[in-house]
Scaffold this active site. Structure first.
Site, PDB file in Angstrom:
ATOM      1  N   GLU A  79      44.416 -29.913  12.100  1.00  0.00           N
ATOM      2  CA  GLU A  79      44.872 -30.900  13.098  1.00  0.00           C
ATOM      3  C   GLU A  79      46.387 -31.010  12.983  1.00  0.00           C
ATOM      4  O   GLU A  79      46.911 -31.332  11.916  1.00  0.00           O
ATOM      5  CB  GLU A  79      44.225 -32.262  12.815  1.00  0.00           C
ATOM      6  CG  GLU A  79      44.777 -33.384  13.692  1.00  0.00           C
ATOM      7  CD  GLU A  79      44.311 -34.770  13.241  1.00  0.00           C
ATOM      8  OE1 GLU A  79      43.167 -34.903  12.724  1.00  0.00           O
ATOM      9  OE2 GLU A  79      45.095 -35.727  13.386  1.00  0.00           O
ATOM     10  N   ARG A  87      53.286 -36.033  16.328  1.00  0.00           N
ATOM     11  CA  ARG A  87      54.255 -37.038  15.861  1.00  0.00           C
ATOM     12  C   ARG A  87      55.648 -36.476  15.750  1.00  0.00           C
ATOM     13  O   ARG A  87      56.574 -37.197  15.378  1.00  0.00           O
ATOM     14  CB  ARG A  87      53.857 -37.552  14.469  1.00  0.00           C
ATOM     15  CG  ARG A  87      52.575 -38.312  14.482  1.00  0.00           C
ATOM     16  CD  ARG A  87      52.255 -38.860  13.112  1.00  0.00           C
ATOM     17  NE  ARG A  87      50.838 -39.095  13.023  1.00  0.00           N
ATOM     18  CZ  ARG A  87      50.198 -39.430  11.926  1.00  0.00           C
ATOM     19  NH1 ARG A  87      50.861 -39.568  10.794  1.00  0.00           N
ATOM     20  NH2 ARG A  87      48.912 -39.620  11.941  1.00  0.00           N
ATOM     21  N   LYS A 118      36.490 -40.799  13.920  1.00  0.00           N
ATOM     22  CA  LYS A 118      37.387 -40.834  12.765  1.00  0.00           C
ATOM     23  C   LYS A 118      37.319 -42.262  12.206  1.00  0.00           C
ATOM     24  O   LYS A 118      37.322 -43.215  12.992  1.00  0.00           O
ATOM     25  CB  LYS A 118      38.786 -40.493  13.272  1.00  0.00           C
ATOM     26  CG  LYS A 118      39.920 -40.703  12.310  1.00  0.00           C
ATOM     27  CD  LYS A 118      41.220 -40.173  12.926  1.00  0.00           C
ATOM     28  CE  LYS A 118      42.414 -40.491  12.040  1.00  0.00           C
ATOM     29  NZ  LYS A 118      43.612 -39.754  12.416  1.00  0.00           N
TER      30      LYS A 118
END
Ligand code: 3PG
Length: 225
Positions: free
Chosen positions: A45, A49, A132
């Site tokens: 993943e 950001r 998640k």
């Protein structure tokens, strides 16, 4: 209710580890991907950001050695951009109906983040039952998952946030945990210093711990018939 099992769901249910990367330099994407692969994992993943995240996703998707997802997708537009760059799954820190619905319409697996029963119900309302659990450690860790799994029997969790080599086994031994995610194997500093052997070693160590945890869970489930 359960969406069709995607390749990433299949990988997570067997490998049970999702490396979460904050990448400052897209040039590092390919050697990092190779280190993750050589440590024994097939997915990664890349968090949205940093300004380099989309270029990194593009490079890894083109290389084709790993199933690449995008994390920290806060809006449907970000999810769409990431998928255009080659992401084949989306992770969000929370439950955004817009992100989930965009992914559903596009046929892209999505893992929204939950921390409370209300979040889980919101995810279920959107047809999602693999979530998640974030941030896992500060939200109560394994005891919290135990408590949340009781009313939400069909839900599978991917605890992320504060997972380390020291605590990952305790998460993976819980039957409601599909996989764990985290950055401990692919730390920003190790990427910055291009410590590919160190990263491959941490990935391989996590793979060994995960395999042991899965075996002990399987043995325990077998004992309970
Ligand atoms: C995430 O985005 O999922 C987290 O930042 C990963 O958490 P960790 O750095 O504590 O593993």
């Amino acid at each position: 209710m359960t969406p069709p099992q995607s390749p990433v769901h299949a990988i997570l249910s067997t490998e049970r580890l999702l490396p979460v990367v904050v990448l400052d330099d897209a040039e590092a994407a390919l050697p990092l991907g190779a280190a993750i692969r050589s440590g024994g994992l097939s997915t990664v993943e890349i968090t949205l950001r940093t300004p380099q995240a989309l270029a990194a996703i593009r490079a890894l998707a083109r290389e084709g050695d790993l199933v690449v997802g995008a994390g920290t997708a806060l809006t449907a537009a970000q999810a769409e951009e990431a998928v255009r760059a080659g992401a084949s799954f989306i992770v969000s820190p929370g439950v955004s109906a817009k992100v989930v619905m965009w992914c559903r319409d596009a046929g892209i697996p999505v893992f929204p983040g939950v921390a409370t029963p209300t979040d889980i119900q919101a995810a279920l309302d959107l047809g999602i039952d693999v979530v998640k659990f974030f941030p896992a450690d500060v939200n109560g860790g394994v005891p919290a998952i135990k408590a949340l799994a009781a009313p939400f029997a069909g839900v599978k969790f991917v605890p992320t946030g504060g997972v380390t080599a020291a605590n990952l086994a305790s998460y993976l031994e819980h039957p409601a945990v599909l996989a764990v995610g985290g950055s401990w194997m692919v730390a920003r500093r190790a990427v910055a210093t291009q410590d590919w052997d160190g990263i491959a070693g941490l990935v391989a160590a996590a793979v060994t711990i995960a395999a042991r945890a899965t075996a002990s869970r399987t043995a325990r489930d077998g004992d309970h018939g």
